[in-house]
Design an enzyme around this catalytic site. Structure first.
Site, PDB file in Angstrom:
ATOM      1  CD  GLU A 294      22.369  -4.821   7.081  1.00 40.16           C
ATOM      2  OE1 GLU A 294      22.766  -4.993   8.239  1.00 40.16           O
ATOM      3  OE2 GLU A 294      23.100  -4.376   6.183  1.00 40.16           O
TER       4      GLU A 294
ATOM      5  CG  ASP B 246      24.150 -10.304  17.681  1.00 37.81           C
ATOM      6  OD1 ASP B 246      24.591 -11.390  18.088  1.00 37.81           O
ATOM      7  OD2 ASP B 246      24.836  -9.457  17.100  1.00 37.81           O
TER       8      ASP B 246
ATOM      9  NE  ARG C 272      22.004 -12.851   9.084  1.00 41.28           N
ATOM     10  CZ  ARG C 272      23.067 -12.209   9.568  1.00 41.28           C
ATOM     11  NH1 ARG C 272      23.486 -11.097   8.991  1.00 41.28           N
ATOM     12  NH2 ARG C 272      23.694 -12.679  10.613  1.00 41.28           N
TER      13      ARG C 272
ATOM     14  CB  THR D 109      15.150  -6.774   2.095  1.00 43.01           C
ATOM     15  OG1 THR D 109      16.274  -6.082   1.512  1.00 43.01           O
ATOM     16  CG2 THR D 109      14.317  -5.815   2.915  1.00 43.01           C
TER      17      THR D 109
ATOM     18  CE1 TYR E  39      22.647 -13.105  13.703  1.00 45.17           C
ATOM     19  CE2 TYR E  39      22.775 -10.714  13.678  1.00 45.17           C
ATOM     20  CZ  TYR E  39      23.344 -11.939  13.954  1.00 45.17           C
ATOM     21  OH  TYR E  39      24.599 -11.987  14.487  1.00 45.17           O
TER      22      TYR E  39
HETATM   23  P1  ATP Z   1      25.811  -6.484   9.808  1.00 44.23           P
HETATM   24  O1  ATP Z   1      24.433  -6.837  10.189  1.00 44.23           O
HETATM   25  O2  ATP Z   1      26.795  -6.947  10.793  1.00 44.23           O
HETATM   26  O3  ATP Z   1      25.960  -5.067   9.423  1.00 44.23           O
HETATM   27  P2  ATP Z   1      25.924  -7.234   7.025  1.00 44.23           P
HETATM   28  O4  ATP Z   1      25.620  -5.848   6.676  1.00 44.23           O
HETATM   29  O5  ATP Z   1      27.061  -7.869   6.332  1.00 44.23           O
HETATM   30  O6  ATP Z   1      26.132  -7.395   8.543  1.00 44.23           O
HETATM   31  P3  ATP Z   1      23.257  -8.484   6.812  1.00 44.23           P
HETATM   32  O7  ATP Z   1      22.646  -7.945   8.031  1.00 44.23           O
HETATM   33  O8  ATP Z   1      23.192  -9.944   6.673  1.00 44.23           O
HETATM   34  O9  ATP Z   1      24.771  -8.209   6.641  1.00 44.23           O
HETATM   35  O10 ATP Z   1      22.544  -7.772   5.545  1.00 44.23           O
HETATM   36  C1  ATP Z   1      23.092  -7.681   4.289  1.00 44.23           C
HETATM   37  C2  ATP Z   1      22.166  -6.876   3.370  1.00 44.23           C
HETATM   38  O11 ATP Z   1      22.870  -6.605   2.161  1.00 44.23           O
HETATM   39  C3  ATP Z   1      20.900  -7.570   2.973  1.00 44.23           C
HETATM   40  O12 ATP Z   1      19.817  -6.690   2.975  1.00 44.23           O
HETATM   41  C4  ATP Z   1      21.180  -8.058   1.547  1.00 44.23           C
HETATM   42  O13 ATP Z   1      20.043  -8.137   0.717  1.00 44.23           O
HETATM   43  C5  ATP Z   1      22.119  -7.026   1.037  1.00 44.23           C
HETATM   44  N1  ATP Z   1      23.072  -7.560   0.075  1.00 44.23           N
HETATM   45  C6  ATP Z   1      23.516  -8.829  -0.064  1.00 44.23           C
HETATM   46  N2  ATP Z   1      24.418  -8.908  -1.026  1.00 44.23           N
HETATM   47  C7  ATP Z   1      24.565  -7.667  -1.514  1.00 44.23           C
HETATM   48  C8  ATP Z   1      25.368  -7.101  -2.530  1.00 44.23           C
HETATM   49  N3  ATP Z   1      26.218  -7.851  -3.190  1.00 44.23           N
HETATM   50  N4  ATP Z   1      25.249  -5.776  -2.750  1.00 44.23           N
HETATM   51  C9  ATP Z   1      24.394  -5.019  -2.056  1.00 44.23           C
HETATM   52  N5  ATP Z   1      23.617  -5.499  -1.097  1.00 44.23           N
HETATM   53  C10 ATP Z   1      23.694  -6.798  -0.817  1.00 44.23           C
HETATM   54 MG    MG Z   2      22.766  -6.593   9.523  1.00 44.59          MG
HETATM   55 MG    MG Z   3      24.688  -4.211   7.994  1.00 46.82          MG
END
Ligand code: ATP
Ligand code: MG
Ligand code: MG
Length: 479
Positions: free
Chosen positions: A10, A77, A73, A86, A75
């Site tokens: 991210e 905020d 994704r 990614t 995004y």
């Molecule tokens: P935040 O932005 O609040 O930190 P978050 O970390 O839950 O939220 P996202 O910003 O949506 O979520 O990003 C999630 C990332 O994790 C993406 O890059 C995605 O490809 C990756 N991802 C999704 N599922 C898995 C998994 N099971 N294990 C490792 N990475 C994952």
């Molecule tokens: Mg994130």
């Molecule tokens: Mg994150």
């Protein structure tokens, strides 16, 4: 090959709208490394700029939080930085390609937004930066995500990783001018090190930990956890991203196999992370919990020795992929560059060295101090993702920044999901819905059609690129 793993990155981008005076003023307004927060007057606020950036996205996606047909994704905020996460990748090369695809998508959005500004007669140019701090001291992140098998000792694994992440910056830091360092401006390894406040925590904003322990695996929670790493600098050079993720993957393979590294725990991690960032020799020792003192360089040499020893002793060395071999080679060479105080060994591959050389040459040519605003501008331009204004494209063309991807691969990844993971199912679903103009809701694990039947598929296995239930869902979409 070590056990297959899911990765995602991210990236939060810095955004600014610079006055029409041109690029110089642009960078001053954003001033990541600038000497002060004043800079040139802003034309529109960063918030407004972000709204221009996302206007088209909101038009087609009816939201500023969307999943794309490449599985990623995108995004925004409220009041925050544009973010691109990614899709799930299962290979480091693929991840670097997908990360670059994100930059291209955002660069194109920036170009569109700048056209909109011009059409509406709003003066100024929007710039996006892949860096981690703005001139007001706000920090924004680059999160790495690693899928790990769930075991009872997640905490122990995290404990072992903390000293690794604290010392990894001597290789993978983006390079940072600290204008107000004691004794005058100085160059440090990391932009992010000064912004971290906790080793491990489940909160991201309040305490900003190295590892976020919030238990949100985006996968079958009985089998997996997601190692959510907050501490890294955003990387500009592809080879730096490659090393950052690749070395962490190999260490995780060892830890998942039960190898422990208790002896490398640090006495004062949050103090060490700053001291190490500020010490470009990488040789000043920090105190370990054991009472022993080791430098970041010695610690990274120790991590590398243990990882290669583990791979050898388990017979995995012969089976390493090409990219894993490159990671180990660059890891070793990066440490040699530090040991011999010879950055030229990595000056086209590691951000801190590429940028350091750029700044040094410029300063020498114009006899400038490190805290000169012109140096700050150049430093910021290193992070500008624009193919037009940013320096990365030029540096790569001149052979001053290595690449591991091709333009063609990156172009492909803008519209195509990684074929070997769950992302493929999401990407196909999103693409089908876009083509048929159907209303859907998607997240990392869910695919849902918003109609009377509300059909939903839950994808708990991120490793799986095929699923009969999704075939049916696609058929329903196309009906
Ligand atoms: P935040 O932005 O609040 O930190 P978050 O970390 O839950 O939220 P996202 O910003 O949506 O979520 O990003 C999630 C990332 O994790 C993406 O890059 C995605 O490809 C990756 N991802 C999704 N599922 C898995 C998994 N099971 N294990 C490792 N990475 C994952
Ligand atoms: Mg994130
Ligand atoms: Mg994150």
């Amino acid at each position: 090959m070590t056990a297959r793993r899911i990765f995602g990155i991210e990236t939060e981008y810095g955004i600014t709208c610079a006055p029409p005076a041109g690029r110089g003023a642009a960078v001053e307004a954003a001033g990541a490394d600038a000497a002060d927060g004043e800079g040139a007057p802003r034309v529109i606020t960063a918030d407004d700029a972000a709204r221009y950036l996302f206007r088209k996205v909101v038009q087609w996606g009816r939201s500023s939080n969307v999943f794309l047909r490449n599985g990623a994704r995108l995004y925004l905020d409220v009041g925050s930085h544009p973010e691109y996460a990614t899709a799930e990748c299962d290979d480091v090369h693929q991840l670097v390609v997908n990360d670059r695809a994100g930059e291209s998508i955002l660069d194109e959005m920036t170009e569109d937004a700048n056209e909109l500004l011009a059409e509406e007669g709003v003066p100024g140019t929007i710039h996006l930066f892949k860096n981690n701090v703005d001139s007001f001291g706000n920090s924004f992140g680059c999160h790495e995500n690693y899928l790990v098998r769930r075991r009872r000792d997640f905490q122990a694994m995290g404990d072992a990783l903390v000293p690794f992440f604290i010392t990894r910056q001597i290789l993978t830091g983006a390079g940072h001018i600290r204008p107000r360092a004691a004794g005058g401006a100085s160059y440090a390894f990391s932009q992010r090190a000064d912004q971290m406040w906790d080793a491990m925590s489940s909160a991201t904003t309040r305490s900003r930990p190295i590892i976020n322990t919030r238990d949100e695996p985006h996968a079958d929670a009985d089998l997996y956890r997601r190692m959510h790493v907050i501490v890294g600098d955003s990387s500009v050079a592809e080879t730096t991203t490659m090393l950052k993720v690749g070395m962490t993957d190999l260490l995780l393979a060892m830890l998942e196999d039960g190898v422990r590294l208790r002896d490398l725990a640090m006495a004062e991690p949050m103090r060490a992370i700053r001291e190490i960032s500020h010490d470009m020799t990488a040789t000043v020792p920090v105190e370990l919990s054991s009472g022993r003192r080791m430098s970041a360089l010695q610690m990274q040499e120790e991590f590398l020795t243990r990882v290669t020893g583990y791979l050898d002793s388990t017979g995995q060395t012969a089976e390493l992929t090409e990219i894993q071999r490159r990671v180990l080679e660059l890891w070793e060479r990066g440490l040699r560059a530090l040991r011999e105080q010879d950055p030229s060994l990595v000056e086209t591959e590691l951000d801190w060295a590429i940028k350091g050389r750029l700044l040094e040459r410029y300063r020498a040519r114009h006899t400038l101090a490190l805290d000169d605003p012109r140096v700050a501008r150049l430093s910021l331009a290193y992070h500008d993702i624009s193919a037009r204004w940013g320096l990365a494209t030029t540096l790569a063309a001149r052979g001053l920044m290595a690449r591991i991807t091709t333009d063609e691969e990156v172009r492909e990844a803008i519209v195509t999901p990684p074929p070997s993971t769950r992302a493929r199912l999401r990407g196909e679903f999103v693409a089908a819905a876009q083509e048929r103009r159907r209303d859907i809701t998607v997240d990392w694990v869910h695919l849902k059609i918003n109609d009377a039947a509300q059909r939903t598929v839950v994808l708990k296995d991120p490793f799986s690129p095929t699923d009969e239930r999704v075939d049916k869902l696609l058929a329903a979409l196309q009906a």
